[in-house]
Design a protein around this motif. Structure first.
Motif, PDB file in Angstrom:
ATOM      1  N   GLU A  25     -24.506 -12.151   3.337  1.00 30.52           N
ATOM      2  CA  GLU A  25     -25.050 -12.844   2.466  1.00 30.52           C
ATOM      3  C   GLU A  25     -25.416 -11.956   1.481  1.00 30.52           C
ATOM      4  O   GLU A  25     -25.152 -12.058   0.066  1.00 30.52           O
ATOM      5  N   GLU A  26     -25.832 -10.673   1.737  1.00 32.90           N
ATOM      6  CA  GLU A  26     -26.091  -9.539   0.844  1.00 32.90           C
ATOM      7  C   GLU A  26     -24.862  -9.179  -0.031  1.00 32.90           C
ATOM      8  O   GLU A  26     -24.701  -8.660  -1.095  1.00 32.90           O
ATOM      9  N   LEU A  27     -23.962  -9.169   0.944  1.00 35.10           N
ATOM     10  CA  LEU A  27     -22.513  -8.709   0.299  1.00 35.10           C
ATOM     11  C   LEU A  27     -22.031  -9.459  -0.686  1.00 35.10           C
ATOM     12  O   LEU A  27     -21.492  -9.136  -1.827  1.00 35.10           O
ATOM     13  N   LEU A  28     -22.148 -10.913  -0.556  1.00 35.68           N
ATOM     14  CA  LEU A  28     -21.779 -11.929  -1.503  1.00 35.68           C
ATOM     15  C   LEU A  28     -22.846 -11.887  -2.774  1.00 35.68           C
ATOM     16  O   LEU A  28     -22.013 -11.893  -3.731  1.00 35.68           O
ATOM     17  N   ALA A  29     -23.876 -11.653  -2.602  1.00 35.12           N
ATOM     18  CA  ALA A  29     -24.662 -11.455  -3.659  1.00 35.12           C
ATOM     19  C   ALA A  29     -24.303 -10.255  -4.549  1.00 35.12           C
ATOM     20  O   ALA A  29     -24.551 -10.511  -5.735  1.00 35.12           O
ATOM     21  N   ALA A  30     -23.983  -9.279  -3.931  1.00 32.70           N
ATOM     22  CA  ALA A  30     -23.512  -7.851  -4.585  1.00 32.70           C
ATOM     23  C   ALA A  30     -22.406  -8.195  -5.490  1.00 32.70           C
ATOM     24  O   ALA A  30     -22.084  -7.848  -6.451  1.00 32.70           O
ATOM     25  N   VAL A  31     -21.323  -9.227  -5.119  1.00 29.68           N
ATOM     26  CA  VAL A  31     -20.255  -9.449  -5.577  1.00 29.68           C
ATOM     27  C   VAL A  31     -20.586 -10.163  -6.732  1.00 29.68           C
ATOM     28  O   VAL A  31     -19.795 -10.022  -7.735  1.00 29.68           O
ATOM     29  N   ARG A  32     -21.346 -11.413  -6.553  1.00 27.70           N
ATOM     30  CA  ARG A  32     -21.861 -12.080  -7.638  1.00 27.70           C
ATOM     31  C   ARG A  32     -22.548 -11.200  -8.756  1.00 27.70           C
ATOM     32  O   ARG A  32     -22.512 -11.836  -9.994  1.00 27.70           O
ATOM     33  N   GLU A  33     -23.256 -10.403  -8.501  1.00 25.10           N
ATOM     34  CA  GLU A  33     -24.019  -9.565  -9.556  1.00 25.10           C
ATOM     35  C   GLU A  33     -23.021  -8.553 -10.230  1.00 25.10           C
ATOM     36  O   GLU A  33     -23.115  -8.729 -11.435  1.00 25.10           O
ATOM     37  N   ARG A  34     -21.840  -8.083  -9.610  1.00 21.29           N
ATOM     38  CA  ARG A  34     -21.031  -7.536 -10.341  1.00 21.29           C
ATOM     39  C   ARG A  34     -20.014  -8.143 -10.899  1.00 21.29           C
ATOM     40  O   ARG A  34     -19.405  -7.842 -12.098  1.00 21.29           O
ATOM     41  N   HIS A  35     -19.580  -9.384 -10.380  1.00 23.39           N
ATOM     42  CA  HIS A  35     -18.561  -9.914 -11.047  1.00 23.39           C
ATOM     43  C   HIS A  35     -19.142 -11.427 -11.105  1.00 23.39           C
ATOM     44  O   HIS A  35     -18.726 -12.468 -10.402  1.00 23.39           O
ATOM     45  N   PRO A  36     -20.117 -11.719 -12.072  1.00 26.37           N
ATOM     46  CA  PRO A  36     -20.704 -13.177 -12.278  1.00 26.37           C
ATOM     47  C   PRO A  36     -19.534 -14.175 -12.648  1.00 26.37           C
ATOM     48  O   PRO A  36     -18.364 -13.737 -13.595  1.00 26.37           O
ATOM     49  N   GLY A  37     -19.678 -15.313 -12.320  1.00 18.38           N
ATOM     50  CA  GLY A  37     -18.919 -16.267 -12.851  1.00 18.38           C
ATOM     51  C   GLY A  37     -17.402 -16.654 -12.069  1.00 18.38           C
ATOM     52  O   GLY A  37     -16.594 -17.413 -12.667  1.00 18.38           O
ATOM     53  N   ARG A  38     -17.024 -15.804 -11.150  1.00 18.30           N
ATOM     54  CA  ARG A  38     -15.728 -15.950 -10.599  1.00 18.30           C
ATOM     55  C   ARG A  38     -15.750 -16.836  -9.329  1.00 18.30           C
ATOM     56  O   ARG A  38     -16.776 -17.201  -8.586  1.00 18.30           O
ATOM     57  N   THR A  39     -14.524 -17.631  -9.277  1.00 24.40           N
ATOM     58  CA  THR A  39     -14.501 -18.579  -8.047  1.00 24.40           C
ATOM     59  C   THR A  39     -14.168 -17.810  -6.878  1.00 24.40           C
ATOM     60  O   THR A  39     -12.915 -16.999  -6.920  1.00 24.40           O
ATOM     61  N   LEU A  40     -14.873 -17.748  -5.930  1.00 19.72           N
ATOM     62  CA  LEU A  40     -14.586 -16.954  -4.821  1.00 19.72           C
ATOM     63  C   LEU A  40     -13.917 -17.456  -3.688  1.00 19.72           C
ATOM     64  O   LEU A  40     -14.155 -18.741  -3.417  1.00 19.72           O
ATOM     65  N   HIS A  41     -12.953 -16.721  -2.952  1.00 20.80           N
ATOM     66  CA  HIS A  41     -12.356 -17.113  -1.758  1.00 20.80           C
ATOM     67  C   HIS A  41     -12.715 -16.116  -0.753  1.00 20.80           C
ATOM     68  O   HIS A  41     -12.777 -14.814  -0.899  1.00 20.80           O
ATOM     69  N   THR A  42     -12.938 -16.382   0.476  1.00 20.45           N
ATOM     70  CA  THR A  42     -13.128 -15.263   1.563  1.00 20.45           C
ATOM     71  C   THR A  42     -12.182 -15.663   2.783  1.00 20.45           C
ATOM     72  O   THR A  42     -11.846 -16.663   3.212  1.00 20.45           O
ATOM     73  N   LEU A  43     -11.701 -14.408   3.175  1.00 16.66           N
ATOM     74  CA  LEU A  43     -10.756 -14.328   4.443  1.00 16.66           C
ATOM     75  C   LEU A  43     -11.725 -13.719   5.405  1.00 16.66           C
ATOM     76  O   LEU A  43     -12.276 -12.678   5.243  1.00 16.66           O
ATOM     77  N   THR A  44     -11.829 -14.225   6.483  1.00 11.92           N
ATOM     78  CA  THR A  44     -12.650 -14.058   7.628  1.00 11.92           C
ATOM     79  C   THR A  44     -11.984 -13.981   8.935  1.00 11.92           C
ATOM     80  O   THR A  44     -11.134 -14.506   9.295  1.00 11.92           O
ATOM     81  N   LEU A  45     -12.311 -12.810   9.544  1.00 11.24           N
ATOM     82  CA  LEU A  45     -11.745 -12.568  11.103  1.00 11.24           C
ATOM     83  C   LEU A  45     -12.906 -12.351  11.954  1.00 11.24           C
ATOM     84  O   LEU A  45     -13.893 -11.629  11.710  1.00 11.24           O
ATOM     85  N   GLY A  46     -12.865 -13.172  12.979  1.00  9.96           N
ATOM     86  CA  GLY A  46     -13.873 -12.974  14.000  1.00  9.96           C
ATOM     87  C   GLY A  46     -15.362 -13.417  13.789  1.00  9.96           C
ATOM     88  O   GLY A  46     -15.227 -14.627  12.929  1.00  9.96           O
ATOM     89  N   PRO A  47     -16.323 -13.422  14.195  1.00 14.26           N
ATOM     90  CA  PRO A  47     -17.523 -14.005  14.191  1.00 14.26           C
ATOM     91  C   PRO A  47     -18.375 -13.665  12.802  1.00 14.26           C
ATOM     92  O   PRO A  47     -19.073 -12.933  12.830  1.00 14.26           O
ATOM     93  N   VAL A  48     -17.874 -14.475  11.795  1.00 20.49           N
ATOM     94  CA  VAL A  48     -18.168 -14.048  10.729  1.00 20.49           C
ATOM     95  C   VAL A  48     -18.700 -15.936   9.966  1.00 20.49           C
ATOM     96  O   VAL A  48     -17.685 -16.537  10.031  1.00 20.49           O
ATOM     97  N   PRO A  49     -19.976 -16.025   9.483  1.00 22.69           N
ATOM     98  CA  PRO A  49     -20.468 -17.063   9.243  1.00 22.69           C
ATOM     99  C   PRO A  49     -19.691 -17.431   7.908  1.00 22.69           C
ATOM    100  O   PRO A  49     -19.315 -16.781   7.025  1.00 22.69           O
ATOM    101  N   THR A  50     -19.524 -18.801   7.578  1.00 22.75           N
ATOM    102  CA  THR A  50     -19.275 -19.479   6.404  1.00 22.75           C
ATOM    103  C   THR A  50     -20.155 -19.402   5.251  1.00 22.75           C
ATOM    104  O   THR A  50     -21.402 -19.548   5.575  1.00 22.75           O
ATOM    105  N   LEU A  51     -19.677 -18.614   4.357  1.00 20.26           N
ATOM    106  CA  LEU A  51     -20.747 -18.435   3.092  1.00 20.26           C
ATOM    107  C   LEU A  51     -20.439 -19.286   2.105  1.00 20.26           C
ATOM    108  O   LEU A  51     -19.358 -19.810   1.391  1.00 20.26           O
ATOM    109  N   GLU A  52     -22.103 -19.745   1.692  1.00 19.59           N
ATOM    110  CA  GLU A  52     -21.890 -20.908   0.579  1.00 19.59           C
ATOM    111  C   GLU A  52     -21.661 -20.505  -0.628  1.00 19.59           C
ATOM    112  O   GLU A  52     -21.767 -19.380  -1.080  1.00 19.59           O
TER     113      GLU A  52
END
Length: 741
Positions: free
Chosen positions: A247-274
């Motif tokens: 969640e902190e990673l996603l917050a850092a992404v939104r802080e540096r790149h506001p307003g972007r439509t995000l996609h996540t590619l996940t491998l292994g035990p990674v929770p779904t990010l809201e």
């Protein structure tokens, strides 16, 4: 069936007017009562193509109660095939439907690695055919073709159709990589999170012009990520105690790149990010290979934007236990909003990997080294050396010589730099001469141009001539290798960070000349700007090989006198690029000018001072560029007047050399430059050797070796070319530390 006999018999009077009853669905075959999750996954597979889609259809048929014969007929396969895959699913579940290669082949095909190889051109720049690529990767061409179809290669021009076969699939067209976190997962597995987004609206489409920055990023993406990849046969790492803070990673992404439509590619035990569209990667995905695919896709689409993003290299964020945490920096402001900084030629991206540069440095210093010797000299593991040298051989930067015997066992194969793998052009501005040289990767001058300056010239005219000579030298470079860049050696003082020359001595009208930017504009490429003495030191370090591997000070004597230094394994420039000024060190006492300000001794212009004193002694010194060589020839013949003049100049400069040795505490002093021609070289070396081993306070505990330069009178020009090589290939951790801070 018994149930058929218990059905209600229709009324004979109405039988002809009614339809037969709908048969009940057949019961699933034993062991095929699918869970909701398995059914959803199988239906997703069945909508695709290839072998896994067929296996999913076989299992879905079994769950629907379809018989083996009917399923085989419907799917167009044999009955043993249907039976075999039903048994495999009944015994192993969904994992049993994954591909299992035949005996003797790799246990798992790294599809992302195959796709990355498909996107990487051959050393000659041409794309590889499927069959040629299959031969290089060791898989069958049919397997490779199937992988390319599954990833959408060939579905559109270039990488337009490239799609990660995740669940659901993730097309990479117009998606930027914004962040990545990868780390060991439970039971020795992997977990990774990639965050992607479309480019921001309004971002101008970049020019495809081949700038040095784009070349750096291209080289980094093509070869520098191997340090992140331990290889499929690596030993399992210890389990991580807790999942990373996604969640902190996603917050850092939104802080540096506001307003972007995000996609996540996940491998292994990674929770779904809201707030982000999720795409689940197959368990067989290896994240370093997928990372390279994502970067190659963006490189093909938008190289300038990716190059700007990789100013902070991913390899600098590689942590212990194979973890990686990187968030893309914000896009730099456009040229319209803020002034563009002075052009910079090469940076840490040129090869990206410190270990790759370390291998190149070891080979360059030794001339030739085998892989075993590289591992011993660098401390790298044999596996890492093998991987790095394989990449360097593929790129054509190094070549193999004929194997040499090392006793029993397989002969060792020496590796060496390939001279024509790259060239650089160096330009030197001197008060009386402009020199341009083209140098290959092993230090051989392949082209040179010279233009005497018989009278002071204005800056624009000189810069135009410098660019013209550089282009002429570059035009003579053999076509086998590229020109990696341009370097300019300028007299000080200068502001190296801005490429600005600040009122140099013996020049008129040069109060503040933006030499770096103007040369860059004329050449259409970034230019590395160095002070002439510093450039000569870089050339000596790069081309002097093992003899100059230690720390040293370079005493540069030409139209002026200065010094460059290598300290702690890297060039020492100072805060502004003006380190090594010598004039004040040479002056024995303040000049009688009514103040106590030390001033440069006139001997700090050794060529003009020597000529003036020899002429004052009555000798018929010719005019023009032949004057100083004539004086040096008379000194070599033993003319006592000329020798006394040369020794007098050398004694004053030797005081400055003694100060440098005392200041830096080095045991090697290199003397070179246009003033140190063969006729006077021995006189300079003898006088300076006596001074540096007599005057400094610490002369009792060290013996300073004074050596002539390998570069000759073109030291600054060759050094300017070498500064391009140095910035590109020399290992340094400074950039990584700056990124961290």
């Amino acid at each position: 069936m018994r149930e058929a006999h218990t059905e209600t018999t229709p009324n004979p009077t109405t039988a002809t007017a009614t339809t037969p009853p709908t048969p009940r669905p057949a019961a699933p075959a034993p062991g095929f009562a699918l869970t909701s999750a398995d059914r959803t996954r199988l239906r997703g597979w069945a909508r695709g193509s290839g072998a896994r889609a067929l296996r999913a259809q076989i299992v879905l048929d079994a769950s629907a109660g379809t018989g083996v014969i009917d399923s085989a007929r419907r799917l167009g396969v044999s009955r043993p095939t249907v039976t075999a895959w039903r048994r495999r699913y009944a015994a192993e579940g969904l994992a049993g439907l994954e591909h299992r290669p035949r005996s003797g082949r790799p246990s798992r095909v790294d599809e992302a690695a195959l796709v990355a190889r498909s996107l990487t051109p051959a050393p000659d720049g041409a794309p590889l055919s499927v069959r040629a690529l299959a031969a290089r990767t060791g898989v069958s061409h049919t397997t490779l073709a199937a992988v390319r179809r599954r990833w959408g290669l060939g579905a559109g021009p270039g990488t337009a159709g490239l799609t990660v076969p995740a669940d659901p699939p993730c097309p990479l067209r117009d998606l930027d990589l914004l962040a990545v976190h990868a780390s060991p997962g439970p039971e020795g597995g992997q977990r990774a999170l990639f965050v992607l987004a479309p480019p921001p609206e309004g971002r101008p489409r970049p020019s495809r012009r081949a700038t040095a920055l784009v070349r750096d990023a291209t080289a980094y993406v093509y070869g520098a990520l191997d340090a992140l990849d331990p290889g499929p046969a690596a030993a399992p790492r210890r389990n991580a105690a807790a999942p990373p803070p996604y969640e902190e990673l996603l917050a850092a992404v939104r802080e540096r790149h506001p307003g972007r439509t995000l996609h996540t590619l996940t491998l292994g035990p990674v929770p779904t990010l809201e707030g982000a569209a999720p795409h689940t990667l197959p368990a067989a995905t290896r994240w370093p290979s997928l990372l390279r695919v994502l970067l190659l896709a963006e490189l093909a689409r938008d190289p300038v934007a990716l190059a700007a993003a990789l100013v902070e290299p991913l390899s600098a964020d590689l942590g212990t236990e194979g973890s990686l945490h990187w968030v893309r920096p914000p896009a730099p402001p456009t040229a319209q909003s803020t002034p563009r900084p002075a052009p910079r030629a090469f940076n840490q991206l040129a090869l990206g990997s410190y270990n790759e540069k370390l291998v190149i440095e070891s080979i360059r210093e030794a001339g030739t080294l085998s892989r075993v010797e590289i591992a011993a000299s660098t401390g790298l593991t044999p596996q890492a050396v093998s991987r790095i040298t394989r990449n360097l051989l593929t790129s054509g930067l190094i070549v193999q010589d004929e194997g040499r015997s090392a006793g029993a066992g397989k002969p060792r194969i020496p590796l060496r730099l390939r001279p024509d793998a790259g060239y650089a052009v160096g330009i030197h501005l001197d008060p009386w001469m402009i020199t341009a040289v083209a140098v290959d990767l092993c230090g051989q001058v392949v082209a040179r141009r010279r233009l005497p300056l018989e009278a002071p010239r204005d800056p624009d005219w000189c810069l135009a001539q410098m660019a013209a000579l550089a282009r002429e030298a570059a035009a003579e470079v053999p076509a086998a290798g590229p020109v990696l860049g341009y370097g300019a050696a300028l007299p000080g003082p200068l502001d190296r960070r801005a490429g600005v020359l600040l009122d140099p001595p013996l020049f008129t009208g040069w109060e503040r000349v933006d030499a770096g930017a103007k040369l860059s504009a004329r050449l259409g490429s970034s230019v590395v700007v160095e002070k002439d003495a510093t450039a000569a030191a870089i050339g000596e370090r790069w081309l002097g090989a093992a003899e100059r591997a230690e720390d040293f000070v370079y005493l540069y004597l030409g139209a002026g006198a200065g010094s460059g230094a290598f300290l702690g394994g890297d060039v020492h420039r100072g805060a502004t690029g003006n380190a090594g000024e010598l004039g004040e060190l040479c002056a024995p006492r303040p000049r009688p000018a009514g103040d106590d300000v030390p001033r440069s001794a006139e001997e700090c212009a050794p060529i003009s001072t020597t000529l003036a004193r020899v002429r004052a002694a009555g000798l018929p010194v010719p005019r023009g560029e032949d004057a100083y060589p004539w004086v040096c020839a008379r000194a070599a013949e033993g003319d006592p007047v000329v020798r006394e003049v040369v020794d007098g100049v050398a004694r004053v400069l030797a005081r400055g050399a003694a100060g440098l040795v005392g200041l830096f505490d080095t045991e090697l002093l290199v003397v070179g430059g246009p003033a140190v021609l063969p006729g006077v070289r021995t006189r300079y070396l003898d006088v300076i050797t006596a001074a540096v081993n007599t005057f400094p306070l610490a002369h009792h505990v060290r013996t300073v070796r004074v050596a002539p330069s390998h570069l000759g009178e073109e030291a600054a020009a060759v050094g300017a070319a070498s500064s391009v090589f140095h910035a590109t290939f020399t290992p340094s951790l400074k950039a990584g530390r700056r990124a961290k801070n």
